[in-house]
Design an enzyme around this catalytic site. Structure first.
Site, PDB file in Angstrom:
ATOM      1  N   PRO A 276      32.957  37.854  44.730  1.00 48.40           N
ATOM      2  CG  PRO A 276      33.424  35.587  44.370  1.00 48.40           C
ATOM      3  CD  PRO A 276      32.471  36.508  45.084  1.00 48.40           C
ATOM      4  CE1 TYR A 318      41.958  50.894  37.547  1.00 45.28           C
ATOM      5  CE2 TYR A 318      41.851  49.202  35.855  1.00 45.28           C
ATOM      6  CZ  TYR A 318      41.222  50.104  36.688  1.00 45.28           C
ATOM      7  OH  TYR A 318      39.858  50.210  36.661  1.00 45.28           O
ATOM      8  CB  CYS A 346      45.699  59.042  17.812  1.00 42.58           C
ATOM      9  SG  CYS A 346      45.305  58.352  16.219  1.00 42.58           S
TER      10      CYS A 346
HETATM   11  N1  LLP Z   1      32.039  44.088  45.427  1.00 44.86           N
HETATM   12  C1  LLP Z   1      32.142  45.426  45.321  1.00 44.86           C
HETATM   13  C2  LLP Z   1      31.299  46.262  46.143  1.00 44.86           C
HETATM   14  C3  LLP Z   1      33.083  45.992  44.422  1.00 44.86           C
HETATM   15  O1  LLP Z   1      33.189  47.302  44.327  1.00 44.86           O
HETATM   16  C4  LLP Z   1      33.887  45.135  43.630  1.00 44.86           C
HETATM   17  C5  LLP Z   1      34.838  45.684  42.687  1.00 44.86           C
HETATM   18  C6  LLP Z   1      33.718  43.741  43.767  1.00 44.86           C
HETATM   19  C7  LLP Z   1      32.788  43.259  44.678  1.00 44.86           C
HETATM   20  C8  LLP Z   1      34.501  42.756  42.971  1.00 44.86           C
HETATM   21  O2  LLP Z   1      35.863  42.832  43.222  1.00 44.86           O
HETATM   22  P1  LLP Z   1      36.856  41.742  42.579  1.00 44.86           P
HETATM   23  O3  LLP Z   1      36.580  40.417  43.237  1.00 44.86           O
HETATM   24  O4  LLP Z   1      36.563  41.700  41.137  1.00 44.86           O
HETATM   25  O5  LLP Z   1      38.189  42.276  42.884  1.00 44.86           O
HETATM   26  N2  LLP Z   1      38.469  47.827  37.018  1.00 44.86           N
HETATM   27  C9  LLP Z   1      39.407  47.433  38.048  1.00 44.86           C
HETATM   28  C10 LLP Z   1      38.748  46.747  39.220  1.00 44.86           C
HETATM   29  C11 LLP Z   1      37.657  47.552  39.856  1.00 44.86           C
HETATM   30  C12 LLP Z   1      36.966  46.837  40.978  1.00 44.86           C
HETATM   31  C13 LLP Z   1      35.768  47.581  41.456  1.00 44.86           C
HETATM   32  N3  LLP Z   1      34.977  46.932  42.454  1.00 44.86           N
HETATM   33  C14 LLP Z   1      40.490  46.567  37.404  1.00 44.86           C
HETATM   34  O6  LLP Z   1      40.470  46.366  36.183  1.00 44.86           O
HETATM   35  O7  LLP Z   1      41.409  46.129  38.074  1.00 44.86           O
END
Ligand code: LLP
Length: 421
Positions: A276, A318, A346
Site C-alpha cells: 500500500p 487525473y 501559464c
Molecule cells: N505496487 C505497485 C506495483 C504499484 O504500481 C503501485 C502504484 C503501488 C503498489 C501502490 O499503489 P497505491 O496503494 O498507492 O494505490 N500517481 C497516481 C497513482 C499511481 C499509482 C502507481 N502505482 C495518483 O496520483 O493517483
C-alpha cells in the site's frame, strides 16, 4: 481518520497550528502527520493479523527519507521501483531483506545494485527481464529471489491512467502464460522462485476486483505447486483507495480488504505481502498555500493561489478532487460562494478546482488541500522555475523541515553553460 483538525478556530496538524508552520517556512509547503502514517500502517497490521505477512510500503507515494525512516521503524518493508528508490530506502536504514523491487523496466544496473545491497525479491514482469536477471545474478554468483507479476485481466474500475490489471496494460505476464514463465524461471541459473505477485491498480474503491484477482492467484498457486514450484509468498500489490471527498461514500476499510485476503488466499500457507502507498500516505498530508488574488471574471471568480500544478499535479493529470479548506475555521453558517481555485502557472490546466464552494477568502489567507500526502511532493516539478516546495513533518507538538525549499541560486546552480557557448 487523520490528525488535521480545527482547534480554537484554527487548523492544526496534530498539536501544531498550521499557521505557525507557514510563518516558519513560507507557503506553499507540504505538511505530514506522523501519527496518521503510524495509524494507517497499524490498520493494515490489524487487517492481516493472524496471517504471516509483511506490509511493504510503496514509497512512490511519498519517498521522503524521514517518512521512510518512520515506516522502517514500524517494521515495514518497502516496495521500490527504481535504483533511486532503492538507494533512498537503504539510506533511510531499511535492510535489503525488507525491500521488494517492482517495475516493468528494471535495468541491469538496478539489478546489480539490488543484488549487491540485498533484496527480498524482484517482482519480474516479463520473460526478457527474467533472462537478463538470470544472467546478471549468475555473473555475480548470486541467487535472485523472484515472484512473477501476473496480469489477471481484471478490471480495477478506477481511473484509466492508474488501472494496471487488464490485458491491454503494460504490466505483468498474462496469467494464462504463467506456467510457461515459471517453467522458464525454474530452468534458469541465478533465479530462485519464491512466489507470485499481482497488482491491479490504484485508488480502488470496490473490493470485487480484488476478490477476483486474488482468487485467480489462489488457483495459480495450486497449479504452480502441482507443477513442482515452491510458492511460499504472495505479493498482492497495493491500490486500496482513500476518501478524497468528504461527501463521498467511503471506500472499503483495510479490515474489509483483509477479509478478502483471508477468504481468497488465507489458507494457502503463504506469507502475504501487500504494497500500500496511498492509503498510508494520502490522508497523512496537506498542501498549504496562500491566496494571492481574488479575481472577478465574467460569470466566474478565480481564487489565485501561490501553489500550482507543478506542486500538486493530481487535479491536472487525473481530474482528481482534493478537498480545500481554509486554515482559519469559517464561522458557522457563513455564506459559501463558487470559485475556481487556480495557480500562477501559464496553462489553463493549472486549475485545482472549478466552481468550488468556499467561504469568503482574501489575499494572504491560508488554505489547505487535503489528502495530499500521497503522489503530491513526489510528482512535483520545477516547471516555470518554481522551486520544489518544502516538506514538513509533525509529531505531537514538534515539527521539522524534512526537505528544504531550494533557493533560486540552488536551482540555477544545477544547470551548466558549456565553455564553448
Ligand atoms: N505496487 C505497485 C506495483 C504499484 O504500481 C503501485 C502504484 C503501488 C503498489 C501502490 O499503489 P497505491 O496503494 O498507492 O494505490 N500517481 C497516481 C497513482 C499511481 C499509482 C502507481 N502505482 C495518483 O496520483 O493517483
Amino acid at each position: 481518520m487523520d490528525y488535521f483538525l480545527y482547534k480554537q478556530g484554527e487548523l492544526y496538524a496534530e498539536d501544531v497550528p498550521i499557521r505557525d508552520i507557514a510563518r516558519a517556512v513560507g507557503t506553499p509547503f507540504y505538511v505530514y502527520s506522523s501519527a496518521t502514517f503510524r495509524r494507517h500502517y497499524q490498520l493494515f497490521q490489524e487487517a492481516l493479523e493472524g496471517m504471516d505477512h509483511l506490509i511493504c510500503y510503496a514509497m512512490k507515494a511519498n519517498g521522503n527519507l524521514a517518512i521512510l525512516k518512520l515506516m522502517a521503524d514500524l517494521g515495514a518493508g518497502i516496495d521500490v521501483v527504481s535504483g533511486g528508490e532503492y538507494a533512498k530506502a537503504r539510506a533511510a536504514g531499511v535492510p535489503g531483506e525488507r525491500i521488494v523491487f517492482s517495475g516493468v523496466g528494471k535495468t541491469e544496473a538496478e539489478m546489480r545494485q539490488a543484488l549487491a545491497g540485498g533484496i527480498r525479491q524482484f517482482n519480474v514482469e516479463s520473460e526478457p527481464e527474467l533472462l537478463v536477471l538470470s544472467r546478471v545474478a549468475d555473473s555475480m554468483g548470486a541467487l535472485a529471489p523472484i515472484s512473477i507479476r501476473v496480469n489477471p485481466d481484471v478490471d480495477a474500475k478506477t481511473h484509466a491512467k492508474i488501472a494496471t490489471g487488464k490485458s491491454e496494460n503494460k504490466f505483468g505476464i498474462p496469467i494464462s502464460k504463467a506456467s510457461e514463465a515459471y517453467a522458464m524461471a525454474a530452468r534458469l541459473p541465478g533465479i530462485k522462485v519464491v512466489g507470485i505477485d499481482v497488482h491491479i491498480g490504484s485508488q480502488l474503491t470496490d473490493l470485487g476486483p480484488y476478490e477476483m484477482a486474488f482468487s485467480k492467484v489462489a488457483e495459480l498457486t495450486h497449479r504452480l505447486r502441482a507443477e513442482g514450484h515452491e510458492i511460499s509468498r504472495l505479493d498482492l500489490g497495493g491500490g486500496l483507495g482513500i476518501p478524497y471527498e468528504n461527501s463521498n461514500t467511503a471506500p472499503p476499510l483495510p479490515l474489509e480488504y483483509g477479509e478478502v485476503v483471508r477468504k481468497t488466499v488465507g489458507d494457502l500457507g503463504c506469507e502475504i505481502e501487500i504494497e500500500p502507498g496511498r492509503l498510508i500516505a494520502g490522508n497523512a498530508g496537506l498542501m498549504v498555500g496562500s491566496v494571492i488574488y481574488l479575481k472577478q471574471g465574467e460569470g466566474r471568480d478565480f481564487l489565485i493561489i501561490d501553489a500550482a500544478m507543478n506542486d500538486l499535479i493530481r487535479p491536472a493529470m487525473y481530474e482528481a478532487h482534493h478537498d480545500i479548506v481554509p486554515v482559519k475555521q469559517p464561522e458557522p453558517g457563513v455564506d459559501l460562494s463558487a470559485v475556481d481555485v487556480v495557480g500562477p502557472v501559464c496553462e489553463s490546466g493549472d486549475t485545482f478546482a472549478r466552481g468550488r464552494n468556499l467561504p469568503p477568502l482574501q489575499a494572504t489567507d491560508l488554505i489547505a488541500f487535503r489528502s495530499a500526502g500521497a503522489y503530491g511532493a513526489v510528482m512535483a516539478s520545477e516547471y516555470n522555475a518554481r522551486p520544489l516546495i518544502p516538506e514538513v513533518l509533525v509529531q505531537g507538538d514538534q515539527f521539522a523541515v524534512i526537505r528544504a525549499r531550494p533557493s533560486f541560486e540552488d536551482m540555477i546552480k544545477r544547470d551548466t553553460i558549456p565553455e564553448w557557448l
